[in-house]
Scaffold this motif. Structure first.
Motif, PDB file in Angstrom:
ATOM      1  N   PRO A 216       4.917 -22.676   9.874  1.00 30.93           N
ATOM      2  CA  PRO A 216       3.623 -23.325  10.153  1.00 30.93           C
ATOM      3  C   PRO A 216       3.215 -23.272  11.617  1.00 30.93           C
ATOM      4  O   PRO A 216       2.018 -23.285  11.938  1.00 30.93           O
ATOM      5  N   ASP A 217       4.185 -23.189  12.540  1.00 30.66           N
ATOM      6  CA  ASP A 217       3.846 -23.212  13.961  1.00 30.66           C
ATOM      7  C   ASP A 217       3.579 -21.817  14.531  1.00 30.66           C
ATOM      8  O   ASP A 217       3.343 -21.688  15.737  1.00 30.66           O
ATOM      9  N   ILE A 218       3.639 -20.780  13.708  1.00 33.37           N
ATOM     10  CA  ILE A 218       3.398 -19.409  14.169  1.00 33.37           C
ATOM     11  C   ILE A 218       2.212 -18.819  13.407  1.00 33.37           C
ATOM     12  O   ILE A 218       2.187 -18.834  12.175  1.00 33.37           O
ATOM     13  N   LYS A 219       1.223 -18.310  14.145  1.00 31.25           N
ATOM     14  CA  LYS A 219       0.080 -17.671  13.493  1.00 31.25           C
ATOM     15  C   LYS A 219       0.298 -16.171  13.443  1.00 31.25           C
ATOM     16  O   LYS A 219       0.507 -15.515  14.470  1.00 31.25           O
ATOM     17  N   ILE A 220       0.247 -15.623  12.220  1.00 32.13           N
ATOM     18  CA  ILE A 220       0.480 -14.198  11.999  1.00 32.13           C
ATOM     19  C   ILE A 220      -0.784 -13.589  11.389  1.00 32.13           C
ATOM     20  O   ILE A 220      -1.343 -14.127  10.430  1.00 32.13           O
ATOM     21  N   ILE A 221      -1.233 -12.467  11.959  1.00 34.47           N
ATOM     22  CA  ILE A 221      -2.380 -11.734  11.416  1.00 34.47           C
ATOM     23  C   ILE A 221      -1.958 -10.281  11.215  1.00 34.47           C
ATOM     24  O   ILE A 221      -1.268  -9.698  12.064  1.00 34.47           O
ATOM     25  N   THR A 222      -2.367  -9.689  10.096  1.00 36.85           N
ATOM     26  CA  THR A 222      -2.045  -8.284   9.829  1.00 36.85           C
ATOM     27  C   THR A 222      -3.316  -7.472   9.621  1.00 36.85           C
ATOM     28  O   THR A 222      -4.331  -7.987   9.144  1.00 36.85           O
ATOM     29  N   ALA A 223      -3.240  -6.196   9.979  1.00 41.98           N
ATOM     30  CA  ALA A 223      -4.279  -5.215   9.664  1.00 41.98           C
ATOM     31  C   ALA A 223      -3.609  -4.126   8.844  1.00 41.98           C
ATOM     32  O   ALA A 223      -2.719  -3.432   9.344  1.00 41.98           O
ATOM     33  N   GLU A 224      -4.025  -3.970   7.586  1.00 36.82           N
ATOM     34  CA  GLU A 224      -3.312  -3.072   6.675  1.00 36.82           C
ATOM     35  C   GLU A 224      -4.287  -2.161   5.944  1.00 36.82           C
ATOM     36  O   GLU A 224      -5.457  -2.499   5.750  1.00 36.82           O
ATOM     37  N   ASN A 225      -3.788  -1.032   5.509  1.00 39.35           N
ATOM     38  CA  ASN A 225      -4.611  -0.074   4.767  1.00 39.35           C
ATOM     39  C   ASN A 225      -3.797   0.562   3.639  1.00 39.35           C
ATOM     40  O   ASN A 225      -3.149   1.581   3.835  1.00 39.35           O
ATOM     41  N   PRO A 226      -3.811  -0.046   2.434  1.00 40.52           N
ATOM     42  CA  PRO A 226      -4.433  -1.323   2.089  1.00 40.52           C
ATOM     43  C   PRO A 226      -3.421  -2.458   2.212  1.00 40.52           C
ATOM     44  O   PRO A 226      -2.262  -2.229   2.549  1.00 40.52           O
ATOM     45  N   VAL A 227      -3.866  -3.684   1.889  1.00 30.68           N
ATOM     46  CA  VAL A 227      -2.941  -4.823   1.786  1.00 30.68           C
ATOM     47  C   VAL A 227      -2.145  -4.640   0.497  1.00 30.68           C
ATOM     48  O   VAL A 227      -2.704  -4.695  -0.590  1.00 30.68           O
ATOM     49  N   GLU A 228      -0.849  -4.395   0.627  1.00 31.16           N
ATOM     50  CA  GLU A 228      -0.041  -4.129  -0.558  1.00 31.16           C
ATOM     51  C   GLU A 228       0.434  -5.416  -1.223  1.00 31.16           C
ATOM     52  O   GLU A 228       0.405  -5.555  -2.434  1.00 31.16           O
ATOM     53  N   TYR A 229       0.916  -6.361  -0.409  1.00 25.83           N
ATOM     54  CA  TYR A 229       1.417  -7.626  -0.951  1.00 25.83           C
ATOM     55  C   TYR A 229       0.755  -8.770  -0.205  1.00 25.83           C
ATOM     56  O   TYR A 229       0.715  -8.782   1.027  1.00 25.83           O
ATOM     57  N   GLN A 230       0.234  -9.730  -0.939  1.00 31.27           N
ATOM     58  CA  GLN A 230      -0.406 -10.886  -0.319  1.00 31.27           C
ATOM     59  C   GLN A 230       0.660 -11.940  -0.025  1.00 31.27           C
ATOM     60  O   GLN A 230       1.355 -12.414  -0.927  1.00 31.27           O
ATOM     61  N   LEU A 231       0.785 -12.280   1.266  1.00 32.83           N
ATOM     62  CA  LEU A 231       1.834 -13.180   1.728  1.00 32.83           C
ATOM     63  C   LEU A 231       1.251 -14.554   2.016  1.00 32.83           C
ATOM     64  O   LEU A 231       0.294 -14.688   2.789  1.00 32.83           O
ATOM     65  N   HIS A 232       1.835 -15.557   1.417  1.00 31.63           N
ATOM     66  CA  HIS A 232       1.350 -16.936   1.598  1.00 31.63           C
ATOM     67  C   HIS A 232       1.511 -17.358   3.057  1.00 31.63           C
ATOM     68  O   HIS A 232       2.568 -17.172   3.667  1.00 31.63           O
ATOM     69  N   GLY A 233       0.437 -17.907   3.635  1.00 33.80           N
ATOM     70  CA  GLY A 233       0.508 -18.426   4.987  1.00 33.80           C
ATOM     71  C   GLY A 233       0.214 -17.414   6.067  1.00 33.80           C
ATOM     72  O   GLY A 233       0.267 -17.738   7.260  1.00 33.80           O
ATOM     73  N   ILE A 234      -0.089 -16.157   5.681  1.00 34.04           N
ATOM     74  CA  ILE A 234      -0.357 -15.099   6.658  1.00 34.04           C
ATOM     75  C   ILE A 234      -1.788 -14.603   6.481  1.00 34.04           C
ATOM     76  O   ILE A 234      -2.255 -14.406   5.355  1.00 34.04           O
ATOM     77  N   ASN A 235      -2.492 -14.408   7.582  1.00 33.77           N
ATOM     78  CA  ASN A 235      -3.863 -13.895   7.551  1.00 33.77           C
ATOM     79  C   ASN A 235      -3.815 -12.371   7.477  1.00 33.77           C
ATOM     80  O   ASN A 235      -3.353 -11.710   8.420  1.00 33.77           O
ATOM     81  N   GLN A 236      -4.283 -11.813   6.366  1.00 32.80           N
ATOM     82  CA  GLN A 236      -4.201 -10.369   6.155  1.00 32.80           C
ATOM     83  C   GLN A 236      -5.603  -9.767   6.066  1.00 32.80           C
ATOM     84  O   GLN A 236      -6.428 -10.211   5.262  1.00 32.80           O
ATOM     85  N   ALA A 237      -5.865  -8.758   6.904  1.00 35.31           N
ATOM     86  CA  ALA A 237      -7.157  -8.059   6.900  1.00 35.31           C
ATOM     87  C   ALA A 237      -6.946  -6.646   6.395  1.00 35.31           C
ATOM     88  O   ALA A 237      -5.969  -5.983   6.756  1.00 35.31           O
ATOM     89  N   GLN A 238      -7.880  -6.168   5.561  1.00 31.01           N
ATOM     90  CA  GLN A 238      -7.749  -4.834   4.978  1.00 31.01           C
ATOM     91  C   GLN A 238      -8.777  -3.889   5.578  1.00 31.01           C
ATOM     92  O   GLN A 238      -9.956  -4.233   5.714  1.00 31.01           O
ATOM     93  N   VAL A 239      -8.321  -2.700   5.944  1.00 31.93           N
ATOM     94  CA  VAL A 239      -9.200  -1.674   6.499  1.00 31.93           C
ATOM     95  C   VAL A 239     -10.257  -1.282   5.468  1.00 31.93           C
ATOM     96  O   VAL A 239      -9.971  -1.138   4.282  1.00 31.93           O
ATOM     97  N   ASN A 240     -11.491  -1.107   5.949  1.00 37.89           N
ATOM     98  CA  ASN A 240     -12.582  -0.616   5.101  1.00 37.89           C
ATOM     99  C   ASN A 240     -13.386   0.382   5.920  1.00 37.89           C
ATOM    100  O   ASN A 240     -14.274   0.007   6.684  1.00 37.89           O
ATOM    101  N   HIS A 241     -13.049   1.659   5.782  1.00 42.04           N
ATOM    102  CA  HIS A 241     -13.666   2.696   6.616  1.00 42.04           C
ATOM    103  C   HIS A 241     -15.160   2.858   6.329  1.00 42.04           C
ATOM    104  O   HIS A 241     -15.913   3.315   7.191  1.00 42.04           O
ATOM    105  N   GLN A 242     -15.586   2.486   5.114  1.00 40.48           N
ATOM    106  CA  GLN A 242     -16.994   2.685   4.749  1.00 40.48           C
ATOM    107  C   GLN A 242     -17.929   1.864   5.634  1.00 40.48           C
ATOM    108  O   GLN A 242     -19.081   2.238   5.854  1.00 40.48           O
ATOM    109  N   ILE A 243     -17.447   0.732   6.137  1.00 44.46           N
ATOM    110  CA  ILE A 243     -18.288  -0.112   6.994  1.00 44.46           C
ATOM    111  C   ILE A 243     -17.772  -0.116   8.436  1.00 44.46           C
ATOM    112  O   ILE A 243     -18.138  -0.978   9.243  1.00 44.46           O
ATOM    113  N   GLY A 244     -16.870   0.836   8.737  1.00 49.67           N
ATOM    114  CA  GLY A 244     -16.348   0.937  10.095  1.00 49.67           C
ATOM    115  C   GLY A 244     -15.317  -0.115  10.454  1.00 49.67           C
ATOM    116  O   GLY A 244     -15.023  -0.332  11.637  1.00 49.67           O
ATOM    117  N   PHE A 245     -14.772  -0.775   9.460  1.00 44.55           N
ATOM    118  CA  PHE A 245     -13.775  -1.831   9.694  1.00 44.55           C
ATOM    119  C   PHE A 245     -12.389  -1.193   9.712  1.00 44.55           C
ATOM    120  O   PHE A 245     -11.629  -1.276   8.764  1.00 44.55           O
TER     121      PHE A 245
END
Length: 573
Positions: free
Chosen positions: A345-374
């Protein structure tokens, strides 16, 4: 030496008379066909006599399949090595497994195309013996008497002559509970259930000219399953595309989708991809099983010394930790194990993945989307404004992403990412090739972990190898005196591992921790080989050395280590 004529052999064996042979030859000259089949049709010889003569002609063994069936002399484990559909399609019966090859009975010794196909399908060397067509058909009926669940589902669809259109399939997807009984749904569900039961990582549905090939990837190798009839191609592919929230009517361009369903009492995700091909769309379903993939750091297979170092590095407040290796080498599993260890709880974790393979509880996961330049660069820039402690970037593949990751590491963030390099020291050169200044690489990188996957020996059937092959020993630079009385094991074969001798995979690792000396070498633009020699001098165990540790621990084989190494890599005399 010329091969003797079949008619001559039949005469010598006393199976036919000269006049019968002459008559059959005249029919063959006029209408074509095989001499043996003509003699059988005219009842001048029986199928067993023709088979014996063919065996003599080609110098192969003749086998009496009727006797084998009567005496129950073929092991069920051997029968399981060849799928029923393969046996029926090619007219063959497996009869014995030796350490070198699988012995099969076939009726036509000149059918080289079948032999080539079978070597690919079965995945091992084949030896042949000759039996009659009638005996082969009877043996197939005896050995493959039970109809598999998938066969039953196919038979049900075929017998009911169901016609499908797009509207029907959409109704199947969105309809009520009774739709679970629809034949195509049951067929697709059965294929998926079989894949999960066999510990499959990918399901490949591949339309061929006359059938739909189904392959499961188990422990890194594809194994062919019972194919589907060609007429089921449309309904099955459309069903999978609808399940993956893709457009069933779009068949000209690749599509990506995702399926979430309950199988064998647990929730499993599937990453689905379609690729238009000559005979129809090829579909690959990547099975994302959290129960098996999200493992703890302790069970990755790291050597105790490397595990202690790994655990210490990931608890540092800043820097970059890189994991390298080819596609499919387990990099994502290793990174997720590290995040799982750090996720509090005291550590903030953010990921950038292409794609997000596994959704991890308590972690902020962002998925690449090339169509919108993300892309990785944009996500990484946004991440830094979110005040994270730990950042995971799925892959560093260009100069800008590398530069932002380095900047993040130097400004108080712990950054995890991957690179595609062959070993740990090569990662340094790769970053420099991306135009990252050597002094920045030297300052930011905390460690590099290179890894590969090798097959694990099946614990239930592995057997001691009393005389390890000296050629293989030399190939990996291993000397008998280095064994120190330890036993090297070889694969056996049992139902638990599908008679392959291996079950599951484990990682071999090469962990290079940075120190003052290595940083100086990188700052002064030393070569990869100079960095490698220095790292080994400071205690880094090369990837291949870690593999040999696992050989001597009895968990894998020298054959497997040879898939990731050769002697000069180890650097032993």
């Amino acid at each position: 030496m010329a091969r003797r004529l079949l008619g001559e052999i039949l005469l010598d064996m006393g199976f036919c008379t000269p006049s019968e042979i002459e008559e059959a030859l005249q029919i063959q000259a006029k209408d074509g066909g095989k001499l043996g089949e003509i003699l059988t049709k005219k009842k001048y010889a029986n199928p067993e006599q023709i088979a014996r003569a063919l065996a003599e002609q080609f110098g192969l063994a003749y086998i009496d399949l009727n006797e084998l069936v009567t005496n129950d002399a073929v092991s069920p484990d051997v029968i399981e090595l060849v799928a029923k559909d393969v046996a029926v399609e090619h007219g063959i019966v497996p009869v014995k497994k030796t350490r070198r090859a699988l012995i099969i009975a076939m009726a036509d010794p000149l059918d080289f195309l079948t032999l080539d196909n079978l070597r690919f399908v079965v995945g091992q060397e084949l030896d042949t013996c000759i039996a009659s067509k009638d005996a082969i058909r009877a043996a197939i009926a005896q050995f493959y008497g039970e109809v598999a669940d998938i066969d039953e589902a196919i038979a049900e669809i075929t017998q009911s002559e169901i016609q499908f259109n797009m509207g029907d399939l959409e109704n199947l997807e969105t309809g009520g509970e009774d739709d679970e009984d629809a034949p195509v749904i049951r067929l697709v569900n059965q294929i998926i259930a079989d894949a999960i039961k066999k510990r499959t990582s990918d399901i490949h549905v591949e339309p061929m000219e006359k059938k739909v090939r189904i392959r499961f990837r188990v422990d890194g190798a594809c194994a062919e399953q019972d194919p589907l009839p060609k007429k089921l191609q449309g309904p099955v592919l459309s069903r999978l595309k609808i399940m993956g929230k893709m457009k069933p009517e779009e068949k000209r361009t690749p599509q990506d989708g995702r399926i979430k369903m309950h199988v064998a009492g647990r929730e499993i995700d599937f990453r689905v991809n379609t690729l238009p091909a000559v005979h129809g769309e090829s579909i690959v379903m990547r099975i994302l099983d959290k129960e098996n993939a999200l493992v703890d750091l302790e069970i990755l297979g790291l050597d105790p010394g490397d595990y202690e170092t790994f655990n210490k590095i990931i608890k540092r407040p800043n820097g970059i930790f890189l994991v390298t290796g080819p596609t499919g080498s387990g990099k994502t599993t290793t990174l997720y194990a590290a995040l799982k260890k750090l996720n509090r709880p005291d550590i903030k974790i953010i990921t950038a993945e292409n794609p997000v393979e596994y959704q991890l509880h308590g972690i902020n996961q962002a998925q690449v989307n090339h169509q919108i330049g993300f892309d990785f660069k944009r996500i990484l820039k946004a991440m830094l404004r979110q005040a994270p402690n730990v950042i995971l970037v799925g892959e560093i593949r260009d100069r800008e992403t590398a530069g932002i990751a380095i900047e993040a590491a130097l400004t108080g963030h712990l950054v995890f990412s991957t690179l595609h390099t062959n070993d740990a020291p090569s990662a340094i050169a790769r970053l420099v090739d991306m135009e990252v200044k050597p002094f920045l690489v030297a300052s930011a990188v905390q460690a590099v972990l290179a890894q590969r996957l090798v097959k694990k020996l099946c614990p239930k059937c592995k057997e001691p190898d009393p005389e390890p092959n000296p050629i293989l020993m030399r190939a990996v630079g291993l000397k008998a005196e280095q064994l120190g009385g330890r036993t090297i094991y070889r694969p056996g074969g049992c139902p638990d591992c599908d008679n392959k001798g291996y079950r599951g995979r484990l990682g071999c690792y090469e962990l290079m921790e940075m120190n003052v000396n290595l940083r100086d070498l990188i700052f002064n633009e030393a070569t990869t080989e100079e960095i490698r020699k220095a790292a080994i001098g400071f205690g880094m165990a090369a990837l291949q050395v870690d593999g040999l540790r696992k050989v001597m621990a009895g968990v894998t084989t020298i054959d497997e280590i040879l898939t990731i190494t050769h002697r000069q890599d180890i650097g032993q005399d």
